[in-house]
Write an enzyme that holds these catalytic residues in place. Structure first.
Site, short mmCIF file in Angstrom:
data_model
loop_
_atom_site.label_atom_id
_atom_site.label_comp_id
_atom_site.label_asym_id
_atom_site.label_seq_id
_atom_site.Cartn_x
_atom_site.Cartn_y
_atom_site.Cartn_z
N ASP A 120 -30.21 38.40 39.25
CA ASP A 120 -30.51 37.12 38.58
C ASP A 120 -31.74 36.48 39.22
O ASP A 120 -31.83 36.35 40.44
CB ASP A 120 -29.30 36.20 38.71
CG ASP A 120 -29.39 34.97 37.82
OD1 ASP A 120 -30.48 34.39 37.70
OD2 ASP A 120 -28.36 34.57 37.26
N SER A 156 -25.17 28.41 35.51
CA SER A 156 -26.40 28.02 36.20
C SER A 156 -26.17 26.70 36.97
O SER A 156 -25.24 26.61 37.77
CB SER A 156 -27.55 27.92 35.21
OG SER A 156 -28.77 27.79 35.87
N HIS A 210 -29.49 36.06 33.22
CA HIS A 210 -28.96 34.77 33.66
C HIS A 210 -27.92 34.31 32.64
O HIS A 210 -28.23 34.14 31.47
CB HIS A 210 -30.12 33.78 33.75
CG HIS A 210 -29.75 32.47 34.36
ND1 HIS A 210 -29.25 32.36 35.64
CD2 HIS A 210 -29.83 31.20 33.87
CE1 HIS A 210 -29.05 31.07 35.91
NE2 HIS A 210 -29.38 30.36 34.86
#
Length: 532
Positions: A465, A240, A494
């Protein structure tokens, strides 16, 4: 881009409210390449400062000790600190301490390939739990753990690394908050006032740190940690927001990278960081929210929430309206509902828990939803951590880049988006609005690109995502020449590297263990859908 889920004003762009022998030391410092200092005189000074700090850290090493009892890290994990400059342009000025931890490789001395450093995202996420993948015997990481020490750290401002704060934690988590979706201009004015007060609170409580709470400074800290570990080159896993740390590291320190895996990628384009990235996220969240509703409908025999997406959405809107009129248990209104329900479009692992609680509510059990979505006012440590995480999220995104200062721009863009993407848009807008009145100078993002010495980077991304839309992985792939992209098709969780999917897992292992990348990009079938 927040992907750690504290309570209250919460989570992911959420609601309105991360000693080595002296002989090794000489190899631990690599001077920054000339091309790394192309960002003007200020960046030149900071890169020189980073080299000075890395040289110091290489000599000092890390004084590893058993971890403090309240850090929740069992033996044989060890903890320590690395000293870094607050301002890299003044490397001999004020210093701060970055908390790090490690567990040694599980294989032989011959099998060891160095340290693998991890960042889970945020901004505001702590990486200190990474070595627990070894102590808890996480099967996906067993092969990698044979070759690498697993190293985690609290980035600057986070947790045990000179933590910042923007408001009283108990006040931060207090519920119910106002419905993020405004009914009137007065509702918008109230949120604007809250956002301004939050920005002012950040400056009052953490003003000394704010100008230096940037991704490039976290990247420089990462390079100092590399040197302190006695590592000539960096092995890195970022998820991320951690992918943006990796992208900026690869640009500023291309010759220091050995292996790099980035998973669920923030679009590194200067035009996206960070205002546009958040708007893109609202669109992606709506799509993944619908995916979850389709799955709930397909499993109506278990959840009894309707056999179509429209039926599930109608029950959601009914719940939302009920909580708006009279917050459940006096504490769970629409803002708290979004904080809880948004974990479903985030992570497939939340699909069953969220649907189960929703199902119980519809069947008449309101308490399960209150327990899941309300803040725990007695959890002082957890609430402080949530407030700290949000403070770091805000500080990094607001200081990293310039944001619109005109409310007209925010109002226009979010009103337009909300029409077709109502699940997250206004909640996300209010979370980021402090950036419109941010009290310190906002920077220009690094121009992420391939520089001399950068090896092949492995990029992993699911197609749907919500938190970091797929286009981000494509954009980084184009910018990092020689990189390879693994796409998990028809999936949207994710954080792909933590899921069981041999097509992905085997390639991540092969790359980290041998440096091997496929000759071309790879498309993998999705991991198994949750089964209730």
């Amino acid at each position: 881009m927040r992907d750690i889920r504290p309570n209250a004003r919460t989570a992911a762009l959420g609601t309105a409210g991360a000693l080595v022998a002296a002989t090794l030391m000489a190899g631990a410092v690599v001077a920054p390449t000339a091309s790394a200092t192309s960002g003007g005189a200020g960046q030149d000074r900071e890169m020189r400062g980073a080299a000075i700090a890395a040289e110091r850290a290489a000599k000092a090493g890390i004084d590893w000790q058993d971890c403090p009892a309240d850090w929740g890290l069992e033996k044989p994990i060890q903890c320590g600190y690395v000293t870094v400059p607050l301002d890299y342009a003044r490397p001999h000025g004020k210093q701060i301490k970055i908390a790090v931890d490690r567990i040694g490789n599980t294989g032989t001395k011959k099998e060891r390939q160095g340290a693998l450093i991890y960042n889970p995202g945020g901004p505001g996420g702590s990486g200190l739990r990474f070595p627990r993948r070894v102590t808890t015997k996480a099967p996906l990481w067993a092969k990698t753990a044979k070759a690498y020490d697993f190293v985690g750290f609290d980035p600057r401002g986070v947790g045990h690394s000179a933590p910042i704060s923007c408001m009283d934690p108990q006040e931060f988590v207090k519920a119910p908050k106002a419905d993020p979706v405004p009914d009137t201009e007065a509702d918008k004015l109230a949120q604007i006032k809250l956002a301004r007060e939050y920005a002012d609170g950040c400056y009052e409580r953490s003003g000394e740190m704010l100008p230096y709470m940037t991704t490039p400074n976290t990247v420089r800290d990462l390079d100092v940690i590399r040197a302190a570990l006695g590592e000539k080159k960096l092995n890195y896993l970022g998820v991320s927001y951690g992918t943006y740390i990796g992208a900026v590291y690869g640009t500023l320190f291309p010759g220091h990278v050995r292996r790099m895996v980035v998973d669920s990628v923030v679009n590194p384009s200067r035009e996206k960081i960070w205002y546009q990235a958040n708007l893109d996220q609202d669109v992606a969240f709506e799509g993944r929210w619908k995916d979850w509703q389709d799955w709930v409908a397909a499993n109506d025999a278990t959840f009894h929430l309707g056999t179509t997406r429209a039926a599930v959405q109608a029950k959601w809107l009914d719940l939302r309206a009920t909580a708006k009129k009279s917050p459940l248990g006096g504490v769970v209104g629409p803002a708290e509902l979004i904080s809880f329900f948004q974990s479903a479009p985030y992570y497939d692992s939340s699909w069953i828990p969220v649907a189960t609680v929703f199902s119980k509510y519809v069947a008449g059990d309101t308490q399960a939803l209150i327990d899941a979505a309300a803040p725990d006012m007695s959890d002082l440590a957890g609430n402080a951590s949530a407030e700290n995480g949000n403070a770091v999220y805000t500080a990094v995104e607001c200081t990293d880049a310039k944001w619109p200062t005109s409310w007209r721009t925010w109002n226009r863009d979010n009103t337009r988006l909300h029409k077709d993407h109502p699940f997250m848009t206004w909640a996300n807008a209010w979370m980021n609005l402090p950036c419109a009145t941010w009290p310190v100078k906002q920077q220009t993002p690094v121009d992420v690109k391939t520089k001399k010495g950068l090896p092949g980077v492995l990029i992993v991304q699911s197609e749907h995502d919500a938190a970091t839309p797929y286009e981000g992985a494509v954009a980084l792939h184009k910018r990092f020449k020689g990189s390879r992209l693994i796409t998990e098709k028809d999936a949207g969780s994710h954080g792909v590297t933590g899921l069981v999917n041999p097509c992905v897992n085997d390639r991540v292992d092969a790359y980290l263990l041998t440096g091997k990348l496929d000759a071309r990009d790879v498309t993998c079938a999705p991991h198994a859908t949750p089964k209730p």
